[in-house]
Scaffold this motif. Structure first.
Motif, PDB file in Angstrom:
ATOM      1  N   VAL A 125       0.808  -1.133   0.049  1.00 54.63           N
ATOM      2  CA  VAL A 125       0.053  -0.114  -0.067  1.00 54.63           C
ATOM      3  C   VAL A 125       0.827   1.077   0.021  1.00 54.63           C
ATOM      4  O   VAL A 125       1.789   1.435   0.857  1.00 54.63           O
ATOM      5  N   GLY A 126       0.755   2.072  -0.998  1.00 58.62           N
ATOM      6  CA  GLY A 126       1.593   3.112  -1.246  1.00 58.62           C
ATOM      7  C   GLY A 126       2.395   3.299  -2.264  1.00 58.62           C
ATOM      8  O   GLY A 126       2.898   2.004  -2.860  1.00 58.62           O
ATOM      9  N   ALA A 127       2.687   4.349  -2.923  1.00 56.62           N
ATOM     10  CA  ALA A 127       3.554   4.253  -4.159  1.00 56.62           C
ATOM     11  C   ALA A 127       4.331   5.541  -3.944  1.00 56.62           C
ATOM     12  O   ALA A 127       5.019   6.231  -5.226  1.00 56.62           O
ATOM     13  N   GLY A 128       5.005   5.683  -2.871  1.00 54.98           N
ATOM     14  CA  GLY A 128       5.991   7.063  -2.783  1.00 54.98           C
ATOM     15  C   GLY A 128       7.368   6.550  -2.777  1.00 54.98           C
ATOM     16  O   GLY A 128       7.579   5.351  -2.986  1.00 54.98           O
ATOM     17  N   GLY A 129       8.223   7.200  -2.357  1.00 52.93           N
ATOM     18  CA  GLY A 129       9.798   6.748  -2.095  1.00 52.93           C
ATOM     19  C   GLY A 129       9.904   5.680  -1.197  1.00 52.93           C
ATOM     20  O   GLY A 129      10.752   4.449  -1.426  1.00 52.93           O
ATOM     21  N   ALA A 130       8.942   5.595  -0.130  1.00 59.32           N
ATOM     22  CA  ALA A 130       9.224   4.426   0.603  1.00 59.32           C
ATOM     23  C   ALA A 130       8.727   2.983  -0.098  1.00 59.32           C
ATOM     24  O   ALA A 130       9.534   1.889   0.396  1.00 59.32           O
ATOM     25  N   ALA A 131       7.916   2.814  -0.679  1.00 63.40           N
ATOM     26  CA  ALA A 131       7.383   1.967  -1.609  1.00 63.40           C
ATOM     27  C   ALA A 131       8.323   1.481  -2.516  1.00 63.40           C
ATOM     28  O   ALA A 131       8.648   0.139  -2.583  1.00 63.40           O
ATOM     29  N   ARG A 132       8.770   2.593  -3.280  1.00 61.62           N
ATOM     30  CA  ARG A 132       9.770   2.044  -4.624  1.00 61.62           C
ATOM     31  C   ARG A 132      11.296   1.477  -3.918  1.00 61.62           C
ATOM     32  O   ARG A 132      11.292   0.497  -4.489  1.00 61.62           O
ATOM     33  N   ASN A 150      -2.499   2.470  -4.480  1.00 60.24           N
ATOM     34  CA  ASN A 150      -2.226   3.616  -3.918  1.00 60.24           C
ATOM     35  C   ASN A 150      -3.577   4.484  -4.460  1.00 60.24           C
ATOM     36  O   ASN A 150      -4.164   4.283  -5.167  1.00 60.24           O
ATOM     37  N   ARG A 151      -3.542   5.472  -3.532  1.00 57.58           N
ATOM     38  CA  ARG A 151      -4.620   6.565  -3.556  1.00 57.58           C
ATOM     39  C   ARG A 151      -4.615   7.364  -4.848  1.00 57.58           C
ATOM     40  O   ARG A 151      -5.571   7.386  -5.636  1.00 57.58           O
ATOM     41  N   THR A 152      -3.477   7.683  -5.113  1.00 61.98           N
ATOM     42  CA  THR A 152      -3.272   8.186  -6.626  1.00 61.98           C
ATOM     43  C   THR A 152      -2.950   7.114  -7.674  1.00 61.98           C
ATOM     44  O   THR A 152      -1.744   6.572  -7.495  1.00 61.98           O
ATOM     45  N   SER A 154      -2.206   6.489 -10.657  1.00 63.78           N
ATOM     46  CA  SER A 154      -1.329   6.710 -11.834  1.00 63.78           C
ATOM     47  C   SER A 154       0.309   6.354 -11.101  1.00 63.78           C
ATOM     48  O   SER A 154       0.980   5.745 -11.933  1.00 63.78           O
ATOM     49  N   LYS A 155       0.409   6.783  -9.900  1.00 60.38           N
ATOM     50  CA  LYS A 155       1.749   6.668  -9.329  1.00 60.38           C
ATOM     51  C   LYS A 155       1.920   5.120  -9.161  1.00 60.38           C
ATOM     52  O   LYS A 155       3.185   4.620  -9.117  1.00 60.38           O
ATOM     53  N   ALA A 156       1.193   4.319  -8.582  1.00 60.21           N
ATOM     54  CA  ALA A 156       1.037   2.761  -8.605  1.00 60.21           C
ATOM     55  C   ALA A 156       1.428   2.184  -9.927  1.00 60.21           C
ATOM     56  O   ALA A 156       2.122   1.476  -9.972  1.00 60.21           O
ATOM     57  N   ASN A 186       2.202  -1.985   4.725  1.00 63.84           N
ATOM     58  CA  ASN A 186       1.751  -0.405   4.681  1.00 63.84           C
ATOM     59  C   ASN A 186       3.116   0.551   4.371  1.00 63.84           C
ATOM     60  O   ASN A 186       3.823   0.548   5.210  1.00 63.84           O
ATOM     61  N   ALA A 187       3.165   0.937   3.055  1.00 63.15           N
ATOM     62  CA  ALA A 187       4.474   1.958   2.831  1.00 63.15           C
ATOM     63  C   ALA A 187       3.880   3.518   2.920  1.00 63.15           C
ATOM     64  O   ALA A 187       4.681   4.063   2.118  1.00 63.15           O
ATOM     65  N   THR A 188       2.755   3.641   3.047  1.00 63.39           N
ATOM     66  CA  THR A 188       2.210   5.013   2.958  1.00 63.39           C
ATOM     67  C   THR A 188       2.514   5.750   4.204  1.00 63.39           C
ATOM     68  O   THR A 188       3.122   5.403   5.217  1.00 63.39           O
ATOM     69  N   SER A 189       2.584   7.200   3.961  1.00 63.52           N
ATOM     70  CA  SER A 189       3.115   8.133   4.978  1.00 63.52           C
ATOM     71  C   SER A 189       1.968   8.484   5.973  1.00 63.52           C
ATOM     72  O   SER A 189       1.756   9.277   7.071  1.00 63.52           O
ATOM     73  N   ALA A 190       0.575   7.747   5.682  1.00 62.34           N
ATOM     74  CA  ALA A 190      -0.604   7.847   6.591  1.00 62.34           C
ATOM     75  C   ALA A 190      -0.456   7.831   7.985  1.00 62.34           C
ATOM     76  O   ALA A 190      -0.853   8.652   8.778  1.00 62.34           O
ATOM     77  N   SER A 191       0.462   6.780   8.305  1.00 63.49           N
ATOM     78  CA  SER A 191       0.469   6.687   9.909  1.00 63.49           C
ATOM     79  C   SER A 191       1.170   7.758  10.702  1.00 63.49           C
ATOM     80  O   SER A 191       0.912   8.063  11.715  1.00 63.49           O
ATOM     81  N   PRO A 197      -4.917   4.345   5.623  1.00 59.49           N
ATOM     82  CA  PRO A 197      -5.190   4.314   4.091  1.00 59.49           C
ATOM     83  C   PRO A 197      -6.620   3.334   4.069  1.00 59.49           C
ATOM     84  O   PRO A 197      -6.748   2.621   4.492  1.00 59.49           O
ATOM     85  N   PRO A 198      -7.611   4.375   3.267  1.00 58.45           N
ATOM     86  CA  PRO A 198      -8.970   3.489   3.252  1.00 58.45           C
ATOM     87  C   PRO A 198      -9.116   2.373   2.312  1.00 58.45           C
ATOM     88  O   PRO A 198      -9.315   2.677   1.153  1.00 58.45           O
ATOM     89  N   ILE A 199      -8.492   1.154   2.895  1.00 59.26           N
ATOM     90  CA  ILE A 199      -8.570  -0.075   2.052  1.00 59.26           C
ATOM     91  C   ILE A 199      -9.655  -1.032   2.859  1.00 59.26           C
ATOM     92  O   ILE A 199     -10.122  -0.816   3.797  1.00 59.26           O
TER      93      ILE A 199
HETATM   94  P1  ATR Z   1       7.651   8.294   1.281  1.00 61.81           P
HETATM   95  O1  ATR Z   1       8.986   8.931   1.017  1.00 61.81           O
HETATM   96  O2  ATR Z   1       7.108   8.056   2.839  1.00 61.81           O
HETATM   97  O3  ATR Z   1       7.030   7.198   0.402  1.00 61.81           O
HETATM   98  P2  ATR Z   1       5.763  10.212  -0.319  1.00 61.81           P
HETATM   99  O4  ATR Z   1       6.712   9.747  -1.404  1.00 61.81           O
HETATM  100  O5  ATR Z   1       5.360  11.524  -0.256  1.00 61.81           O
HETATM  101  O6  ATR Z   1       6.502   9.702   1.172  1.00 61.81           O
HETATM  102  O7  ATR Z   1       4.613   9.065  -0.433  1.00 61.81           O
HETATM  103  C1  ATR Z   1       3.704   8.959   0.407  1.00 61.81           C
HETATM  104  C2  ATR Z   1       2.663   7.980   0.139  1.00 61.81           C
HETATM  105  O8  ATR Z   1       1.402   7.748   1.344  1.00 61.81           O
HETATM  106  C3  ATR Z   1       2.029   8.162  -1.345  1.00 61.81           C
HETATM  107  O9  ATR Z   1       1.720   6.725  -1.592  1.00 61.81           O
HETATM  108  C4  ATR Z   1       0.614   8.524  -0.580  1.00 61.81           C
HETATM  109  O10 ATR Z   1      -0.547   8.363  -1.570  1.00 61.81           O
HETATM  110  P3  ATR Z   1      -0.558   9.535  -2.761  1.00 61.81           P
HETATM  111  O11 ATR Z   1       0.338   9.068  -3.752  1.00 61.81           O
HETATM  112  O12 ATR Z   1      -1.897   9.278  -3.492  1.00 61.81           O
HETATM  113  O13 ATR Z   1      -0.314  10.868  -2.482  1.00 61.81           O
HETATM  114  C5  ATR Z   1       0.424   7.842   0.529  1.00 61.81           C
HETATM  115  N1  ATR Z   1      -0.527   8.501   1.538  1.00 61.81           N
HETATM  116  C6  ATR Z   1      -0.122   9.557   2.450  1.00 61.81           C
HETATM  117  N2  ATR Z   1      -1.129   9.826   3.052  1.00 61.81           N
HETATM  118  C7  ATR Z   1      -2.382   9.040   2.802  1.00 61.81           C
HETATM  119  C8  ATR Z   1      -3.680   8.745   3.393  1.00 61.81           C
HETATM  120  N3  ATR Z   1      -4.014   9.454   4.294  1.00 61.81           N
HETATM  121  N4  ATR Z   1      -4.105   7.735   2.758  1.00 61.81           N
HETATM  122  C9  ATR Z   1      -3.947   7.015   1.692  1.00 61.81           C
HETATM  123  N5  ATR Z   1      -2.584   7.254   1.314  1.00 61.81           N
HETATM  124  C10 ATR Z   1      -1.775   8.273   1.607  1.00 61.81           C
END
Ligand code: ATR
Length: 270
Positions: A125-132, A150-152, A154-156, A186-191, A197-199
């Motif tokens: 879950v997540g497609a930012g730097g932490a996931a990559r 991922n929420r967005t 296209s990034k996933a 969970n690799a999102t920054s939501a925590s 993340p709403p899954i």
């Molecule tokens: P990091 O380097 O920690 O991965 P990042 O590149 O800013 O930080 O990526 C944050 C990730 O957390 C993204 O996948 C983001 O989703 P979007 O790409 O849609 O922005 C996800 N994220 C952050 N807050 C979130 C939330 N409240 N619910 C769902 N996804 C969340």
């Protein structure tokens, strides 16, 4: 004495100096490991200055991509991750960048928790730097399928396309999948904001699905609380990953891999 540091902004709460001090004590290595606060617009100058005499740095938020651009050469893991969390100054003065986050995650799951990823159905879950940073080592561990959601969306999709030659990977939106999986990471920054993340709850099969939050906090993370409340078989936070990625960095610098179990136990106590 050989000098190392962790560089980030903020850096005050970093546990890396304690972890590396414990590794050094355990392995009988003589070294000093400190914290380096780099200005947001001054990462490169801070690192180059430190590495005039220092032998290596760990890099943390928000500088891992800048570290990738700064080094002279990349390990295969760093090349794919597009981010560097460990820099080694080599004897000729050139800088080698590695990314040990993914190795740390996989080792924490497989060795510490004892869950083989081979043949599993895994959701990231997540497609930012932490996931990559963790996809290539995850795929190398042989899951039946890895889906990046991922929420967005296209990034996933972009991330999945980057790693499609490495194994069975696909992309989807947060709500698209509903069938239970074996492992949710969970690799999102939501925590960070205490959010989950709403899954769909149905992704967890009670008593079967494992959940792993790459974040950690002094208490239970919001994601792990959600997972526990929906019957996850195991809920693991990212403290073990932190210790394991540090052990990989220590091994790169010092040629000896410390025993992580007593260090993790010590951190859990603290
Ligand atoms: P990091 O380097 O920690 O991965 P990042 O590149 O800013 O930080 O990526 C944050 C990730 O957390 C993204 O996948 C983001 O989703 P979007 O790409 O849609 O922005 C996800 N994220 C952050 N807050 C979130 C939330 N409240 N619910 C769902 N996804 C969340």
């Amino acid at each position: 004495m050989d000098q190392y540091a962790v560089v980030g902004n903020p850096i005050e709460h970093s546990k890396s100096p304690l972890i590396h001090a414990l590794f050094a004590e355990q392995t009988g290595q003589q070294l000093e490991y400190g914290k380096l606060l780099a200005p947001l617009d001054g990462f490169e100058a801070s690192v180059r200055d430190f590495l005039r005499t220092g032998l290596g740095v760990n890099v943390t938020v928000p500088f891992k991509e800048q570290a990738w651009a700064l080094v002279d050469a990349h390990s295969a893991a760093a090349e794919r991750a597009g981010a560097v969390n460990t820099i080694l100054r080599r004897e000729d003065g050139s800088l080698l960048g590695d990314n040990t986050d993914g190795k740390g995650l996989v080792r924490d799951i497989q060795v510490n928790a004892g869950l083989s990823l081979d043949g599993l159905n895994v959701l990231l879950v997540g497609a930012g730097g932490a996931a990559r940073g963790v996809i290539q080592p995850l795929l190398a561990a042989g899951p039946a399928h890895l889906c990046v959601i991922n929420r967005t969306v296209s990034k996933a999709e972009e991330l999945a396309a980057l790693f499609v030659d490495q194994g069975p990977i696909a992309a989807a939106g947060l709500q698209w999948l509903v069938e239970p999986v074996d492992l949710i990471i969970n690799a999102t920054s939501a925590s960070l904001a205490g959010d989950v993340p709403p899954i769909p709850d149905s992704l967890i099969k009670p008593g079967h699905t494992w959940c792993y939050d790459m974040m950690y906090s002094s208490g239970e993370t919001a994601f792990n609380q959600w997972a526990r409340e929906h019957g996850a078989a195991r809920c693991i936070d990212g403290l073990g990953m932190l210790v394991e990625q540090a052990a990989e960095a220590f091994a790169l610098w010092r040629g000896v891999r410390p025993d992580t179990a007593p260090v993790l136990a010590r951190l859990r106590q603290a």
